[in-house]
Motif scaffolding. Sequence first.
Motif, mmCIF file in Angstrom:
data_model
loop_
_atom_site.group_PDB
_atom_site.id
_atom_site.type_symbol
_atom_site.label_atom_id
_atom_site.label_comp_id
_atom_site.label_asym_id
_atom_site.label_seq_id
_atom_site.Cartn_x
_atom_site.Cartn_y
_atom_site.Cartn_z
ATOM 1 N N GLY A 16 -65.622 -10.733 -41.259
ATOM 2 C CA GLY A 16 -64.616 -9.805 -41.083
ATOM 3 C C GLY A 16 -63.559 -10.868 -40.758
ATOM 4 N N PRO A 17 -63.650 -11.764 -39.606
ATOM 5 C CA PRO A 17 -62.851 -12.559 -39.715
ATOM 6 C C PRO A 17 -62.679 -13.200 -41.054
ATOM 7 C CG PRO A 17 -64.077 -12.599 -37.861
ATOM 8 C CD PRO A 17 -64.863 -12.372 -38.671
ATOM 9 N N GLU A 18 -62.010 -13.295 -41.904
ATOM 10 C CA GLU A 18 -62.604 -13.731 -42.795
ATOM 11 C C GLU A 18 -61.046 -13.479 -43.567
ATOM 12 O OE1 GLU A 18 -62.958 -17.060 -44.584
ATOM 13 O OE2 GLU A 18 -63.516 -17.690 -42.839
ATOM 14 N N ILE A 19 -62.223 -11.755 -43.695
ATOM 15 C CA ILE A 19 -60.900 -10.690 -45.051
ATOM 16 C C ILE A 19 -59.747 -10.729 -44.029
ATOM 17 C CG2 ILE A 19 -61.253 -8.756 -44.954
ATOM 18 C CD1 ILE A 19 -62.993 -9.962 -46.962
ATOM 19 N N ILE A 20 -59.750 -10.278 -42.911
ATOM 20 C CA ILE A 20 -58.787 -10.620 -41.259
ATOM 21 C C ILE A 20 -58.209 -11.821 -42.078
ATOM 22 C CG2 ILE A 20 -57.359 -10.353 -39.428
ATOM 23 C CD1 ILE A 20 -59.858 -8.743 -38.682
ATOM 24 N N LYS A 21 -58.245 -13.332 -42.290
ATOM 25 C CA LYS A 21 -57.243 -13.969 -42.483
ATOM 26 C C LYS A 21 -56.752 -14.044 -44.197
ATOM 27 C CE LYS A 21 -60.105 -17.543 -40.219
ATOM 28 N NZ LYS A 21 -61.282 -18.429 -39.894
ATOM 29 N N ALA A 22 -57.596 -13.488 -44.704
ATOM 30 C CA ALA A 22 -56.951 -13.320 -46.172
ATOM 31 C C ALA A 22 -56.157 -12.348 -46.498
ATOM 32 C CB ALA A 22 -58.218 -12.618 -47.604
ATOM 33 N N THR A 23 -55.874 -11.782 -45.745
ATOM 34 C CA THR A 23 -54.885 -10.289 -45.353
ATOM 35 C C THR A 23 -54.023 -10.501 -44.659
ATOM 36 O OG1 THR A 23 -56.628 -8.407 -45.191
ATOM 37 C CG2 THR A 23 -53.957 -8.083 -44.778
ATOM 38 N N LEU A 24 -53.850 -11.788 -43.964
ATOM 39 C CA LEU A 24 -52.607 -12.582 -42.821
ATOM 40 C C LEU A 24 -51.437 -13.021 -43.624
ATOM 41 C CD1 LEU A 24 -51.198 -13.614 -40.314
ATOM 42 C CD2 LEU A 24 -52.672 -15.467 -40.889
ATOM 43 N N VAL A 25 -51.635 -12.963 -45.207
ATOM 44 C CA VAL A 25 -50.805 -13.746 -46.868
ATOM 45 C C VAL A 25 -49.836 -12.226 -46.536
ATOM 46 C CG1 VAL A 25 -50.294 -14.249 -48.659
ATOM 47 C CG2 VAL A 25 -52.868 -15.126 -47.682
ATOM 48 N N ILE A 26 -50.621 -11.150 -46.302
ATOM 49 C CA ILE A 26 -49.114 -10.569 -46.907
ATOM 50 C C ILE A 26 -48.398 -9.612 -45.502
ATOM 51 C CG2 ILE A 26 -49.146 -7.954 -47.462
ATOM 52 C CD1 ILE A 26 -51.868 -7.910 -48.006
ATOM 53 N N PRO A 27 -48.173 -10.245 -44.439
ATOM 54 C CA PRO A 27 -47.680 -9.568 -43.349
ATOM 55 C C PRO A 27 -46.466 -11.180 -43.704
ATOM 56 C CG PRO A 27 -49.535 -10.076 -42.428
ATOM 57 C CD PRO A 27 -49.436 -9.897 -43.521
ATOM 58 N N ILE A 28 -47.245 -12.231 -43.826
ATOM 59 C CA ILE A 28 -46.632 -13.705 -43.804
ATOM 60 C C ILE A 28 -45.412 -13.663 -45.274
ATOM 61 C CG2 ILE A 28 -46.107 -15.832 -44.495
ATOM 62 C CD1 ILE A 28 -48.844 -15.964 -43.264
ATOM 63 N N ILE A 29 -45.492 -12.668 -46.867
ATOM 64 C CA ILE A 29 -44.545 -12.766 -47.673
ATOM 65 C C ILE A 29 -43.157 -11.693 -47.299
ATOM 66 C CG2 ILE A 29 -44.556 -11.792 -49.908
ATOM 67 C CD1 ILE A 29 -47.571 -12.844 -50.332
ATOM 68 N N LEU A 30 -43.865 -10.483 -46.336
ATOM 69 C CA LEU A 30 -42.819 -9.692 -46.218
ATOM 70 C C LEU A 30 -42.080 -10.888 -44.907
ATOM 71 C CD1 LEU A 30 -45.137 -6.529 -44.797
ATOM 72 C CD2 LEU A 30 -43.896 -6.927 -46.968
ATOM 73 N N ILE A 31 -42.288 -11.345 -43.840
ATOM 74 C CA ILE A 31 -41.650 -11.709 -43.055
ATOM 75 C C ILE A 31 -40.266 -12.429 -44.237
ATOM 76 C CG2 ILE A 31 -40.927 -13.525 -41.360
ATOM 77 C CD1 ILE A 31 -44.047 -13.508 -40.418
ATOM 78 N N VAL A 32 -41.235 -12.981 -45.298
ATOM 79 C CA VAL A 32 -39.493 -13.631 -46.121
ATOM 80 C C VAL A 32 -38.797 -12.435 -46.787
ATOM 81 C CG1 VAL A 32 -39.581 -15.474 -47.997
ATOM 82 C CG2 VAL A 32 -41.289 -15.570 -46.854
ATOM 83 N N ALA A 33 -39.547 -11.206 -46.817
ATOM 84 C CA ALA A 33 -38.824 -10.369 -47.772
ATOM 85 C C ALA A 33 -37.934 -9.480 -46.932
ATOM 86 C CB ALA A 33 -39.629 -9.607 -48.694
#
Length: 426
Positions: free
Chosen positions: A389-406
């Motif tokens: 479960g936490p591993e899936i959440i860690k992988a998904t964390l990449v998306i909002p990091i990209i959104l911060i830049v965008a």
Amino acid sequence: MANTIQPQKLFVASCTALLVTSLSFGIRAGILGDLGVLFHLDVKQLSIIASTAFWGFPLAVVIGGFIVDLIGMKRLLLAAFVLHLLGIILTITASGFWSLFISTLFIGMANGTVEAACNPLVATIFPTNKTTKLNHFHLWFPGGIVIGTLLVFLMKKVGLTSYQLQVATMLIPTIVYGYLFMKLDFPVTERVASGISTSQMYRSVVSPLFICMFILMFGTAITELFTGQWIEVLLKNVTENSILILALTAGVQTLGRAVAGPVVHRMSPTGVLLISAILSALGLYLLSHVSGNMIFVAAFIFGMGVTYFWPTMLGFVSENIPESGALGMNLMGGAGMFAVSIYMIFMGGFYDSIIVKNLPAGAAVDAYRSAAPGSAEATAFAQATAVAGPEIIKATLVIPIILIVAFTGLYFYMRNRKNAQKVQIA
């Protein structure tokens, strides 16, 4: 007919329709694990069933976006009513994977049809306050998830464990909104009323700004909806009351959208989106790293982060690219749900692969999954899922990091454009 339009009654009926949409998410999130046990489905099969609602949604919302101006919002919403009714009844009478697949598809199409008609309806009846009223309308999405998840939680506590009974509760608001929409008169869409041509509408949805927002909608929708729909599965072996985490995040969203007016007026929509991305990333980071009561703190921060994503994205397009009309708003909604459906299927397989990796080499996963409670196999399986479960959440964390830049780039772009317009007017 114009003088028989009743904006407030149309808004109440729209909120009731969206309540059914959100109840389907909340109740499905609450019963997903039970369906897996009852019908002997693995996580990948469950993810395919759950994702069906997400790609049934864009299918309906995009088709609805193209035809809503032609057939009118009333006919579209009556179609949603019929699809909801069929989907709920077929879910109650389901007998396995395929019947759950088809019933969830119908509910997903009904949910998409509600969005296809209600988003332009709200923008049409409140033309001077679009983003705020869209936030007020969309508060019923997390609000319904709160109601749905708590309903499932409480029904299980008092011994009403039948998933059919839990799903049947959706029939009441479905019949209510169907009755209300049958009685009310509808306006034409804002684009039609404004005299904007169809060719203008099509040109606006291929403009660089619209394409940028269309792509960013993938990320905002996955961050909000994938995590919300799978939180109970992802964290069930990390905390005892994982379903309450979904209720907490949805509750924060409901309250946040209720007070959207002052927030949106104090800050620009792009500023709201940037802060949302920052809080979402922080919330996901904490959800994947903390345990115990700190998980609820993480869920609160994550809930704050995703509160304004969906309605503000739609409001931004409606206010800054108004020529796109109902089609623009519905393409945005369709993009978001389609992205979630693809991501959910991919992550379902990834989740299963993590579990396999954390079980003894050569272990039969099905034997471990169906092992008797308290056995060594059941303990090993619980430990493997607690890691997955936490591993899936860690992988998904990449998306909002990209959104911060965008969104940082979008914030400065829109500010410069606004300043240029002021200079031009002066």
